[in-house]
Design a protein around this motif. Structure first.
Motif, short mmCIF file in Angstrom:
data_model
loop_
_atom_site.label_atom_id
_atom_site.label_comp_id
_atom_site.label_asym_id
_atom_site.label_seq_id
_atom_site.Cartn_x
_atom_site.Cartn_y
_atom_site.Cartn_z
N ILE A 52 0.87 -1.17 0.00
CA ILE A 52 0.00 0.00 0.00
C ILE A 52 0.91 1.23 0.00
O ILE A 52 1.88 1.28 0.76
CB ILE A 52 -0.91 0.01 1.24
N VAL A 53 0.61 2.18 -0.85
CA VAL A 53 1.42 3.39 -0.94
C VAL A 53 0.56 4.56 -0.46
O VAL A 53 -0.55 4.75 -0.94
CB VAL A 53 1.91 3.65 -2.37
N VAL A 60 5.02 10.17 -2.28
CA VAL A 60 5.04 8.99 -1.40
C VAL A 60 5.58 9.40 -0.04
O VAL A 60 6.65 9.99 0.08
CB VAL A 60 5.92 7.85 -1.99
N ARG A 61 4.80 9.07 0.99
CA ARG A 61 5.16 9.39 2.37
C ARG A 61 5.36 8.12 3.21
O ARG A 61 6.21 8.05 4.07
CB ARG A 61 4.06 10.26 2.96
N GLU A 62 4.53 7.08 2.94
CA GLU A 62 4.62 5.81 3.66
C GLU A 62 4.36 4.66 2.69
O GLU A 62 3.62 4.82 1.73
CB GLU A 62 3.58 5.71 4.79
N ILE A 63 4.96 3.51 3.02
CA ILE A 63 4.79 2.30 2.21
C ILE A 63 4.52 1.16 3.19
O ILE A 63 5.38 0.85 4.02
CB ILE A 63 6.05 2.00 1.37
N GLU A 64 3.34 0.54 3.09
CA GLU A 64 2.96 -0.51 4.04
C GLU A 64 2.83 -1.86 3.35
O GLU A 64 2.07 -2.01 2.40
CB GLU A 64 1.64 -0.16 4.72
N ALA A 65 3.56 -2.82 3.88
CA ALA A 65 3.51 -4.20 3.37
C ALA A 65 2.82 -5.08 4.39
O ALA A 65 3.02 -4.93 5.60
CB ALA A 65 4.92 -4.72 3.12
N ALA A 129 7.22 1.37 6.14
CA ALA A 129 8.39 2.23 6.03
C ALA A 129 7.87 3.65 5.89
O ALA A 129 6.85 3.89 5.21
CB ALA A 129 9.21 1.84 4.80
N PHE A 130 8.53 4.60 6.53
CA PHE A 130 8.06 5.98 6.45
C PHE A 130 9.21 6.93 6.15
O PHE A 130 10.37 6.65 6.43
CB PHE A 130 7.32 6.39 7.73
N SER A 131 8.84 8.07 5.57
CA SER A 131 9.83 9.07 5.19
C SER A 131 10.26 9.89 6.41
O SER A 131 9.54 9.95 7.42
CB SER A 131 9.28 9.98 4.10
N SER A 132 11.39 10.50 6.29
CA SER A 132 11.94 11.33 7.35
C SER A 132 10.94 12.42 7.74
O SER A 132 10.31 13.02 6.88
CB SER A 132 13.24 11.97 6.86
N GLY A 133 10.76 12.62 9.04
CA GLY A 133 9.86 13.64 9.55
C GLY A 133 8.44 13.19 9.81
O GLY A 133 7.67 13.92 10.43
N THR A 134 8.08 11.99 9.35
CA THR A 134 6.71 11.51 9.49
C THR A 134 6.24 11.48 10.94
O THR A 134 5.11 11.85 11.24
CB THR A 134 6.55 10.12 8.85
N TRP A 135 7.09 11.02 11.85
CA TRP A 135 6.70 10.87 13.25
C TRP A 135 7.19 12.01 14.14
O TRP A 135 6.98 11.98 15.35
CB TRP A 135 7.18 9.52 13.79
N ASP A 136 7.82 13.02 13.57
CA ASP A 136 8.31 14.15 14.38
C ASP A 136 7.15 14.80 15.13
O ASP A 136 6.11 15.11 14.54
CB ASP A 136 8.99 15.19 13.49
N GLY A 137 7.32 14.97 16.43
CA GLY A 137 6.31 15.62 17.25
C GLY A 137 5.08 14.79 17.54
O GLY A 137 4.12 15.30 18.12
N LYS A 138 5.08 13.51 17.16
CA LYS A 138 3.89 12.66 17.35
C LYS A 138 4.16 11.49 18.28
O LYS A 138 3.37 10.57 18.34
CB LYS A 138 3.42 12.12 15.99
N MET A 139 5.26 11.52 19.00
CA MET A 139 5.63 10.36 19.80
C MET A 139 5.21 10.47 21.26
O MET A 139 5.50 9.58 22.04
CB MET A 139 7.13 10.09 19.67
N GLY A 140 4.48 11.49 21.62
CA GLY A 140 4.07 11.69 23.01
C GLY A 140 3.23 10.56 23.58
O GLY A 140 3.27 10.28 24.77
#
Length: 148
Positions: A52-53, A60-65, A129-140
């Motif tokens: 899944i793209v 493309v921001r994420e790729i899920e297998a 797999a995710f691109s750089s910055g995808t999870w920035d600020g969302k790990m709380g």
């Protein structure tokens, strides 16, 4: 097709930042697509032929297998044909830690998330797999977890 995942670069021949046209030129047109929850986002599905793209602003921001996609690997680890707990242990070791929230296991330094690899049967197993910055600020909301 081989689906080697490379941190913050992509999975197989699909690379982060590609347009939908570039992806279709490599893996064929999608069977279907669906708008995402956020404005400017959408997902493409190709059955068991490709992952899944997910796109943000037509890139493309994420790729899920999922478990039924053949030859999904990361640094020599066969992600769906190796014992799930062993995969999580090895990813935790490579990442330096692992974080969990709502069933998603985050390996932020590797650019990967895993879903249900520690559960049976395999039918729900996934890796994104995710691109750089995808999870920035969302790990709380994520808590530390260990598979050692």
């Amino acid at each position: 097709m081989e689906w080697e995942t490379v941190s913050f670069e992509g999975m197989g021949p699909i690379r982060f930042g590609m347009s939908p046209e570039e992806v279709a030129g490599i893996v064929g047109p999608p069977d279907r697509s669906r708008r995402g929850l956020r404005p400017g986002t959408f997902n493409e599905f190709r059955g068991t032929e490709a992952p899944i793209v997910r796109y943000n602003e037509n890139r493309v921001r994420e790729i899920e297998a999922f478990y039924d996609l053949e030859s999904v690997t990361f640094q020599g680890i066969d992600l769906f044909h190796t014992n799930g707990i062993e995969v999580l242990r090895r990813l935790e070791e490579l990442n330096g830690d692992a974080r969990l929230s709502v069933g998603i296991i985050l390996f932020d330094k590797l650019g990967l998330t895993a879903g249900r690899l520690d559960e049976g049967p395999r039918t729900g197993h996934s890796v994104t797999a995710f691109s750089s910055g995808t999870w920035d600020g969302k790990m709380g909301d994520f808590e530390s977890i260990s598979f050692k």
